[in-house]
Design a protein around this motif. Structure first.
Motif, PDB file in Angstrom:
ATOM      1  N   GLN A 240      33.849  49.660  45.036  1.00 14.78           N
ATOM      2  CA  GLN A 240      32.391  49.708  44.990  1.00 14.78           C
ATOM      3  C   GLN A 240      31.921  50.616  43.852  1.00 14.78           C
ATOM      4  N   LEU A 241      32.618  51.749  43.733  1.00 13.00           N
ATOM      5  CA  LEU A 241      32.242  52.698  42.690  1.00 13.00           C
ATOM      6  C   LEU A 241      32.447  52.088  41.297  1.00 13.00           C
ATOM      7  N   MET A 242      33.617  51.476  41.112  1.00  8.98           N
ATOM      8  CA  MET A 242      33.913  50.929  39.769  1.00  8.98           C
ATOM      9  C   MET A 242      32.983  49.785  39.417  1.00  8.98           C
ATOM     10  N   LEU A 243      32.616  48.973  40.430  1.00 13.01           N
ATOM     11  CA  LEU A 243      31.732  47.847  40.148  1.00 13.01           C
ATOM     12  C   LEU A 243      30.316  48.320  39.831  1.00 13.01           C
ATOM     13  N   GLY A 244      30.078  49.605  40.061  1.00 17.75           N
ATOM     14  CA  GLY A 244      28.775  50.163  39.716  1.00 17.75           C
ATOM     15  C   GLY A 244      28.762  50.886  38.380  1.00 17.75           C
ATOM     16  N   VAL A 245      29.898  51.023  37.757  1.00 16.16           N
ATOM     17  CA  VAL A 245      29.948  51.748  36.482  1.00 16.16           C
ATOM     18  C   VAL A 245      29.601  50.801  35.335  1.00 16.16           C
ATOM     19  N   SER A 246      28.728  51.282  34.437  1.00 17.10           N
ATOM     20  CA  SER A 246      28.330  50.445  33.300  1.00 17.10           C
ATOM     21  C   SER A 246      29.538  50.138  32.437  1.00 17.10           C
ATOM     22  N   ASN A 247      29.541  48.979  31.892  1.00 16.09           N
ATOM     23  CA  ASN A 247      30.560  48.591  30.914  1.00 16.09           C
ATOM     24  C   ASN A 247      31.928  48.276  31.519  1.00 16.09           C
ATOM     25  N   LEU A 248      31.995  48.062  32.850  1.00 16.73           N
ATOM     26  CA  LEU A 248      33.283  47.659  33.453  1.00 16.73           C
ATOM     27  C   LEU A 248      33.673  46.301  32.885  1.00 16.73           C
ATOM     28  N   SER A 249      34.936  46.148  32.508  1.00 18.04           N
ATOM     29  CA  SER A 249      35.289  44.847  31.946  1.00 18.04           C
ATOM     30  C   SER A 249      36.343  44.100  32.751  1.00 18.04           C
ATOM     31  N   PHE A 250      37.149  44.782  33.557  1.00 22.03           N
ATOM     32  CA  PHE A 250      38.173  44.058  34.327  1.00 22.03           C
ATOM     33  C   PHE A 250      38.519  44.880  35.554  1.00 22.03           C
ATOM     34  N   LEU A 251      38.430  44.261  36.723  1.00 16.68           N
ATOM     35  CA  LEU A 251      38.829  44.966  37.948  1.00 16.68           C
ATOM     36  C   LEU A 251      39.531  43.979  38.880  1.00 16.68           C
ATOM     37  N   ALA A 252      40.743  44.328  39.252  1.00 14.90           N
ATOM     38  CA  ALA A 252      41.487  43.464  40.176  1.00 14.90           C
ATOM     39  C   ALA A 252      42.138  44.335  41.230  1.00 14.90           C
ATOM     40  N   GLN A 253      42.470  43.698  42.358  1.00 19.23           N
ATOM     41  CA  GLN A 253      43.172  44.432  43.419  1.00 19.23           C
ATOM     42  C   GLN A 253      44.340  43.576  43.904  1.00 19.23           C
ATOM     43  N   THR A 254      45.474  44.205  44.098  1.00 19.61           N
ATOM     44  CA  THR A 254      46.633  43.483  44.610  1.00 19.61           C
ATOM     45  C   THR A 254      47.416  44.447  45.501  1.00 19.61           C
ATOM     46  N   ALA A 255      48.618  44.052  45.903  1.00 23.07           N
ATOM     47  CA  ALA A 255      49.364  44.895  46.850  1.00 23.07           C
ATOM     48  C   ALA A 255      50.855  44.769  46.593  1.00 23.07           C
ATOM     49  N   THR A 256      51.582  45.784  47.022  1.00 21.77           N
ATOM     50  CA  THR A 256      53.021  45.805  46.731  1.00 21.77           C
ATOM     51  C   THR A 256      53.787  44.753  47.522  1.00 21.77           C
ATOM     52  N   TRP A 257      53.280  44.357  48.682  1.00 19.74           N
ATOM     53  CA  TRP A 257      54.025  43.398  49.507  1.00 19.74           C
ATOM     54  C   TRP A 257      53.794  41.948  49.070  1.00 19.74           C
ATOM     55  N   LEU A 258      53.099  41.783  47.942  1.00 17.43           N
ATOM     56  CA  LEU A 258      52.834  40.440  47.414  1.00 17.43           C
ATOM     57  C   LEU A 258      53.404  40.349  45.999  1.00 17.43           C
ATOM     58  N   PRO A 259      54.730  40.282  45.867  1.00 16.46           N
ATOM     59  CA  PRO A 259      55.321  40.429  44.538  1.00 16.46           C
ATOM     60  C   PRO A 259      54.805  39.441  43.495  1.00 16.46           C
ATOM     61  N   GLN A 260      54.605  38.174  43.891  1.00 15.52           N
ATOM     62  CA  GLN A 260      54.120  37.210  42.886  1.00 15.52           C
ATOM     63  C   GLN A 260      52.689  37.527  42.486  1.00 15.52           C
ATOM     64  N   HIS A 261      51.882  37.872  43.479  1.00 14.95           N
ATOM     65  CA  HIS A 261      50.480  38.169  43.223  1.00 14.95           C
ATOM     66  C   HIS A 261      50.350  39.411  42.353  1.00 14.95           C
ATOM     67  N   LEU A 262      51.209  40.390  42.631  1.00 16.53           N
ATOM     68  CA  LEU A 262      51.217  41.627  41.858  1.00 16.53           C
ATOM     69  C   LEU A 262      51.519  41.323  40.392  1.00 16.53           C
ATOM     70  N   LEU A 263      52.553  40.510  40.188  1.00 16.94           N
ATOM     71  CA  LEU A 263      52.941  40.197  38.809  1.00 16.94           C
ATOM     72  C   LEU A 263      51.855  39.370  38.110  1.00 16.94           C
ATOM     73  N   ALA A 264      51.306  38.384  38.847  1.00 15.50           N
ATOM     74  CA  ALA A 264      50.271  37.540  38.241  1.00 15.50           C
ATOM     75  C   ALA A 264      49.052  38.383  37.875  1.00 15.50           C
ATOM     76  N   THR A 265      48.707  39.342  38.718  1.00 12.93           N
ATOM     77  CA  THR A 265      47.555  40.209  38.448  1.00 12.93           C
ATOM     78  C   THR A 265      47.812  41.062  37.196  1.00 12.93           C
ATOM     79  N   LEU A 266      49.023  41.618  37.151  1.00 14.77           N
ATOM     80  CA  LEU A 266      49.352  42.447  35.987  1.00 14.77           C
ATOM     81  C   LEU A 266      49.362  41.605  34.705  1.00 14.77           C
ATOM     82  N   GLN A 267      49.808  40.362  34.827  1.00 16.01           N
ATOM     83  CA  GLN A 267      49.819  39.479  33.652  1.00 16.01           C
ATOM     84  C   GLN A 267      48.407  39.291  33.116  1.00 16.01           C
TER      85      GLN A 267
END
Lengths: 577, 322
Positions: free
Chosen positions: B173-200
């Motif tokens: 919530q805080l980051m989505l309120g900061v001016s000039n935010l350009s990329f925000l994602a959330q993932t988790a360690t127990w989702l290895p494919q999702h984690l890698l895809a997010t980092l990609q």
């Protein structure tokens, strides 16, 4: 025990006298043969007055050619001197058979002095024999050998020469605290002298701390401590093991320093030492560094009763009727041998909060809360239920840890691997026979099913597409494809019962690979796969499934039906199937 | 000239054939606890670099203080184990000094959201070209169990033995309120494919790509995030053609919701509702210029000859008259 050891020493070194004399004779023989022939010739042919053909001159000339031709006058004199010295030692050895030097005192300086004297005597003999051999071969080079052999000590002896010297045996005083004995043993074994340290354990020294101090207390164990030295021969045994005498002799005859920790016990009750061995309080172990570079090759624990299991069990009648299998743990030992009766409280009947001690010890720490384990003891034909104190429980756990450590160091904790190896050693004929029998059985079953179906045609139409009409060929394919070397299917578990991992979901947290690297490995994407489901016990697979942070390990069914506590592990595995 | 068999030449010498693999990014052996999600993140980052064939000499990993901040030791690349809360200013400096380097910033929840909070907000506003990861396990682990800004209300820790008194900070919530935010994602360690895809996706982004990675600490916060993803009710995957692909194998870990990452208002609502933790790309604005670009455009870029003239003029001013 001391009398028995004396007998072993007396008998075990009988052949040493003969071997030493043979060794001396081997070097002296050429010189003596020549001397004999010279004396013989002189006796048969006394010097003739003939000035033209003097036999003595002729013999002298021949001698020059044979031996003296290679030796200068000084060398010949040295040879004579050495021969005389060897002769004296030979006479001494003939007079009194060499025997191990037994030392009862524990002062390192004095032990070292006694060692130098004892080994110095034999080192001098072997030095003289070498001089003799070199001189006779004409290879004695004064500029090289004079200085080298003048500083000759036991350190220069070969293994074969060392084996001919009766050892120096130091009896470690075991009535002192075991920590002190251990420290002394460490001091003596690290001197580099091939001392044979012998500790006759009369008792198990048990700590009397309470609370946390009890758990942290160092419980010295002389045999296990010896393993950490790596270069020393270690033997820990009780009299009850098979070929005890040979074991002791092998340790004494090893060219290395040796530590012998032998159970002596108090009194004459033979059950004491049997219980010490069976309860894993004083497990048998032999560590011979000559046997390999890794601990598994050097360490032998096979002479313990049931070396592959955690405990040895015996059956006892229950107070209320029936029987119970009772494992022998430190608690039984404490009751019967150490006589620590004050450490036990009586109990009428075990309740739900009273698991048996063996079950309790197998539990995880968090499962043990509010539980008080019990043991059964048999006294005067009566079976009693007792609750051991915390002190006893800690020591049981400590002994279990020691035994498990020994098992894993000796590679005895992988029964399923052993079973696989044993299966692999089946002859091709046996495997072929088994395949033929399975095939026959399958065909018979097929015929039976077919005939049953033929009798009821309607049923057959339904069943052909259904579940019933299915030959049970589990294991056959595997057995056929592996004809020759690989083990056939055990029948305990089919291919569908093997453990499996949802590799795609692996988070690479290292849990499973740390539990057993023979079962679990990472693939090239660093995600876990099962390399060998038979690489370890089923309990490792279940533990890995429990620990897996992604919950993606499915243990399947156990592959070794003989594994211990299988029912428990199958139950724990259910959640993850 | 030395003669070589062709296969040896191709595998050893020919630069086109050299493929970097995971082993090329192995640093020291990790000393994290068994079962720690950090191990999986390390693997994911190594795979990310391998997939992008990033030379270890062109990557800088900067961290603050905490368990997660041991990351640079375990990744074979340039590393900077910084001071508490200051990973982002150091990374900003690295990125500005040498824009050719790929900068990976690794922080923990205490490191970034607490002592580093001032830098956090301004780094987002500056939008420097770097990939920032916060490994959020809702606890201070290295110092052994103290309340962090994301520790849930009522959690007993060594600093709040009667339970945390405040509801946790909502970093999304805080980051989505900061001016000039350009990329925000959330993932988790127990989702290895999702984690890698997010980092990609974050790796490809130009500007500051901020990824919050949910995890639990097996020692001090095993209960975090539904015991590390065991409760599917608590999670929700965001899907969209511009978003992060969801492997069908992961569906059992949470529900699904369509979300356009260009829609800031919905992202803010999603983040503030807090019914379920959204997993995926919350917001991305690929058109926002990075700080380097703005700075470069704003400053004059004289040619070497012009620089010399300017320098001479300056020096002439200092020369004594006459």
């Amino acid at each position: 025990m001391k009398q028995r050891l004396e007998k072993i020493f007396a008998q075990g070194f009988q052949d040493l006298q003969q071997q030493l004399l043979q060794r001396i004779a081997a070097s002296l023989e050429p010189v003596e043969a020549w001397l004999r022939s010279e004396q013989e010739a002189e006796r048969q042919h006394p010097p003739a007055p003939d000035p033209y053909l003097d036999e003595r001159i002729l013999r002298g000339l021949l001698r020059e050619i044979n031996i003296r031709s290679k030796l200068s006058h000084a060398e010949w004199e040295r040879l004579e001197e050495v021969r005389a010295r060897i002769d004296t030692v030979r006479a001494q050895i003939q007079d009194q058979a060499p025997a191990p030097l037994l030392l009862d005192q524990n002062d390192p300086a004095q032990i070292q002095q006694a060692f130098e004297t004892h080994y110095g005597y034999y080192a001098e003999l072997f030095r003289d024999l070498r001089i003799l051999d070199l001189s006779l071969a004409g290879e004695y080079l004064p500029e090289l050998h004079d200085s080298a052999l003048s500083a000759f000590s036991w350190k220069e002896l070969t293994d074969r020469e060392m084996a001919l010297i009766p050892p120096l045996v130091v009896f470690l005083a075991t009535e002192r605290p075991l920590v002190e004995t251990t420290a002394l043993a460490l001091k003596l074994l690290t001197t580099g002298l091939p001392l044979k340290l012998l500790a006759l354990q009369q008792n198990i020294q048990t700590p009397r701390e309470t609370g946390r101090a009890l758990a942290h207390r160092f419980h010295p164990d002389l045999g296990f401590f010896g393993l950490s030295l790596r270069s020393a021969y270690v033997l820990q045994a009780t009299e009850d093991i098979e070929s005890f005498d040979q074991e002791v002799m092998a340790a004494l005859r090893s060219p290395r320093p040796a530590l012998l920790s032998l159970w002596d016990g108090t009194g004459d009750d033979p059950r004491q030492s049997q219980l010490a061995l069976a309860s894993r309080v004083f497990p048998y172990l032999r560590y011979d560094p000559e046997l390999g570079l890794d601990c598994t090759s050097c360490l032998e624990i096979g002479k313990n009763p049931h070396p592959e299991t955690a405990w040895v069990s015996e059956i006892l009648p229950l107070p209320g009727g029936g029987e119970e299998e009772r494992p022998l743990t430190f608690a039984e030992f404490a009751w019967h041998v150490l006589d620590q009766k004050e450490e036990f409280a009586p109990l009428n009947e075990p309740g739900p909060e009273n698991p048996s001690l063996a079950d309790y010890l197998e539990m995880e720490t968090d499962e043990r809360h509010h539980l008080r384990p019990y043991i059964l003891v048999s006294e005067a034909g009566e079976t009693r239920v007792l609750l051991p104190s915390n002190n006893i429980l800690y020591q049981c756990q400590d002994r279990m840890r020691l035994w498990r450590s020994l098992q894993s160091l000796a590679g005895a904790d992988q029964p399923s691997e052993d079973a696989a190896v044993a299966a692999r050693e089946d002859s091709p004929q046996e495997i072929a026979g088994r395949i033929a029998a399975e095939r026959e059985q399958a065909v018979a079953q097929a015929l039976q099913t077919l005939s049953r179906k033929l009798l009821g045609l309607e049923e057959m139409e339904l069943a052909l597409g259904g579940e019933d009409f299915k030959l049970d060929l589990r294991g056959l394919d595997e057995a056929l494809s592996s004809s020759g070397t690989a083990p056939p299917a055990t029948g305990a578990a089919g291919p569908s019962d093997l453990p499996w991992i949802e590799t795609k979901l692996c988070t690479a947290c290292d849990e499973c690979t740390n539990i057993n690297k023979r079962i679990f490995v990472y693939d090239k994407e660093k995600q876990a796969v099962i390399k060998n489901p038979r690489g370890g016990p089923f309990r490792d697979i279940v533990k890995a499934a429990e620990k897996c942070s992604a919950a993606i390990i499915h243990p399947g069914k156990p592959l070794d039906p003989k594994e211990k506590d299988l029912a428990k592990w199958i139950k724990r595995a259910e959640k993850y199937q | 000239m030395d003669q070589l068999p062709i296969d040896e030449f191709l595998t050893d010498l020919c630069p086109f054939e050299k493929q970097l693999d995971l082993d090329d990014y192995l640093g020291e052996a990790p000393r994290w606890c068994q079962g720690c999600g950090d191990l999986g993140i390390l693997t994911a980052v190594q795979k990310l670099l391998r997939d992008n064939q990033a030379e270890p000499t062109e990557v800088v990993c900067v961290s603050g203080i905490g368990c997660s901040s041991r990351f640079p030791y375990y990744l074979k690349a340039f590393g900077f184990h910084g001071i508490h809360g200051r990973a982002l200013p150091i990374s900003t400096g690295v990125a500005l000094a040498n824009p050719k380097l790929k900068v990976l910033t690794v922080m923990g929840d205490g490191d970034c959201f607490s002592i580093g909070a001032g830098h956090w907000v301004h780094a987002i506003r500056y939008n420097v070209n770097l990939l920032a990861m916060v490994l959020d396990n809702e606890i201070y682990g290295l110092t052994r169990e103290q309340t962090s800004p994301t520790t849930p209300l009522g959690t007993r820790t060594r600093t709040t033995p009667k339970g945390a008194f405040l509801p946790p900070l909502n970093p999304l919530q805080l980051m989505l309120g900061v001016s000039n935010l350009s990329f925000l994602a959330q993932t988790a360690t127990w989702l290895p494919q999702h984690l890698l895809a997010t980092l990609q996706q974050a790796y490809r982004h130009q500007g500051l790509a901020f990824v919050r990675i949910l995890q639990h600490c097996p020692v001090f916060s095993p209960q975090a995030f539904g015991e590390g993803g065991k409760d599917a009710e608590l999670m929700e995957f965001l899907y969209h053609v511009q978003g992060i692909a969801i492997d069908p194998a992961l569906e059992r870990f949470g529900g699904r919701r369509e979300h356009d990452p260009a829609d800031l208002a919905t992202a803010q609502r999603l983040a503030s509702e807090r019914e379920r933790e959204p997993l995926g790309l919350l917001y991305q604005n690929p058109d926002l210029p990075s700080y380097e670009t703005i700075r470069h455009a704003a400053l004059a870029h004289p040619s070497p000859a012009e620089k010399l003239t300017l320098l001479n003029r300056r020096l002439d001013r200092l020369a004594p008259e006459g």
